[in-house]
Design a protein around this motif. Structure first.
Motif, short mmCIF file in Angstrom:
data_model
loop_
_atom_site.label_atom_id
_atom_site.label_comp_id
_atom_site.label_asym_id
_atom_site.label_seq_id
_atom_site.Cartn_x
_atom_site.Cartn_y
_atom_site.Cartn_z
N SER A 1 0.96 -1.43 0.42
CA SER A 1 -0.27 0.13 0.34
C SER A 1 0.77 0.95 -0.10
O SER A 1 2.03 1.50 0.37
CB SER A 1 -0.64 0.05 0.80
N PRO B 1 1.78 4.96 -1.88
CA PRO B 1 1.92 5.64 -2.78
C PRO B 1 3.98 5.18 -3.81
O PRO B 1 4.13 4.70 -2.87
CB PRO B 1 2.59 7.46 -2.97
N ARG C 1 -1.74 4.24 -7.58
CA ARG C 1 -1.02 4.41 -6.68
C ARG C 1 0.74 5.27 -7.21
O ARG C 1 1.50 6.15 -6.13
CB ARG C 1 -0.62 3.54 -5.62
N GLU D 1 2.19 8.16 -7.91
CA GLU D 1 2.61 9.93 -7.25
C GLU D 1 2.32 10.41 -8.47
O GLU D 1 1.87 11.33 -8.17
CB GLU D 1 3.97 10.00 -6.88
#
Length: 337
Positions: A35, A37, A296, A298
């Motif tokens: 999990s 970023p 996820r 960024e």
């Protein structure tokens, strides 16, 4: 009405998003956390500014009738250096005043590893060329940041020579040639074999990267030992060889995740997987990239916006031109040329 096709959009988005995803996966060393970023590195940041410079170059060509694309990409790299706080670059001072929306993205101002050859070249304030390169570095950033250049009518080797030299410039030319064939619709393995058979002026670099990578892929199942042999360090030719070996071993749409994890095990600093991500994304489009990772990423929105805007600029020219009005009155503010 837009002139952009779904295929053109998918190719550009796949290339840029795949590159950025490979860059982020490489930063994890192949051990992707469950999990949180997935941050970019300096290589991913510089790739974003490469695309920004290409768009600005096309805008300048449209409105001024003349442009030198490497110079515009150089100016975009200067924007990156300014917001990064690189010594010698002060906004509004003797350094450089960044323009456009990309310089306002906060994450791009964060230090994410080093880019010593690029920084040194920018601090020398001398634009390198293929005949007279800027510096002597043969590092992988020359390749990874320039792979999207082949989505634009320009030579990736010229962009690499802005800050790097020798094998790095050749690797950028070879990687760009593969991307260009993929963007034209050629199947992945066919594109790799075509460039290997006709490496243009980069035959020596091809014999040390592309040719052995293809031969190794054809000789057996994916091997981490073979990957390490092909990509032992952070040079551009190593990144190219490692990335090509990974995608040649696992070229399918259904094995993208496996290919990225395999490429990330090269131990070369994450450069091979960056190459693999760009090639697989270009070949298969963004929908083939693992959604759980991509969601996820960024810089996913930033990269996707740049890819879409590059295609839009090339085919629709939203800022207008001498004989037609703009369809987006803010385009030149976003991409000053």
């Amino acid at each position: 009405m837009t002139k952009v096709t779904a295929e053109q959009l998918a190719t550009a988005r796949g290339c840029v998003l795949g590159l950025m995803l490979g860059d982020a996966i490489g930063a994890t060393g192949g051990t992707v956390p469950a999990s949180g970023p997935l941050p970019a590195t300096a290589a991913g940041q510089l790739a974003c500014f490469t695309v920004d410079g290409l768009i600005r170059a096309h805008v300048r060509q449209r409105h001024r009738g003349i442009c030198h694309p490497p110079s515009m990409v150089w100016e975009s790299y200067r924007s990156w250096a300014t917001i990064q706080g690189v010594p010698g670059f002060t906004a509004g001072g003797e350094g450089h005043r960044p323009g456009g929306w990309l310089a306002k993205v906060p994450v791009l101002a964060e230090r994410r590893g080093s880019a010593p050859a690029t920084v040194a070249a920018l601090q020398r304030r001398k634009i390198g060329t293929i005949d007279e390169p800027n510096g002597t570095s043969t590092g992988a950033h020359a390749l990874t940041r320039t792979l999207p250049v082949s989505l634009y009518p320009c030579d990736p080797a010229e962009m690499a020579a802005l800050t790097h030299a020798g094998d790095a410039v050749a690797a950028a030319g070879l990687g760009g040639a593969v991307v260009r064939l993929l963007a034209a619709g050629r199947p992945l393995i066919e594109a790799l074999e075509s460039v290997a058979a006709d490496p243009a002026g980069f035959a020596e670099a091809s014999q040390r990267s592309l040719v052995p990578a293809l031969a190794a892929a054809q000789s057996g199942a994916p091997s981490t030992g073979e990957l390490t042999r092909l990509a032992p360090d952070a040079r551009a030719v190593s990144a190219l060889a490692g990335g090509i070996y990974a995608v040649a071993c696992l070229p399918g749409r259904e094995t993208v995740r496996e290919a990225l994890l395999f490429a990330a095990s090269a131990g070369d600093g994450g450069h091979a997987v960056t190459v693999a991500g760009a090639l697989l994304g270009t070949a298969h489009g963004p929908d083939a990239l693992p959604v759980d990772w991509l969601s996820r990423l960024e810089l996913a929105w930033t990269a996707d916006t740049l890819a879409r805007d590059l295609v839009t600029e090339l085919h629709d020219s939203p800022s207008g031109g001498e004989y037609f009005p703009p369809t987006d009155p803010h385009w030149r503010t976003r991409y000053p040329g």
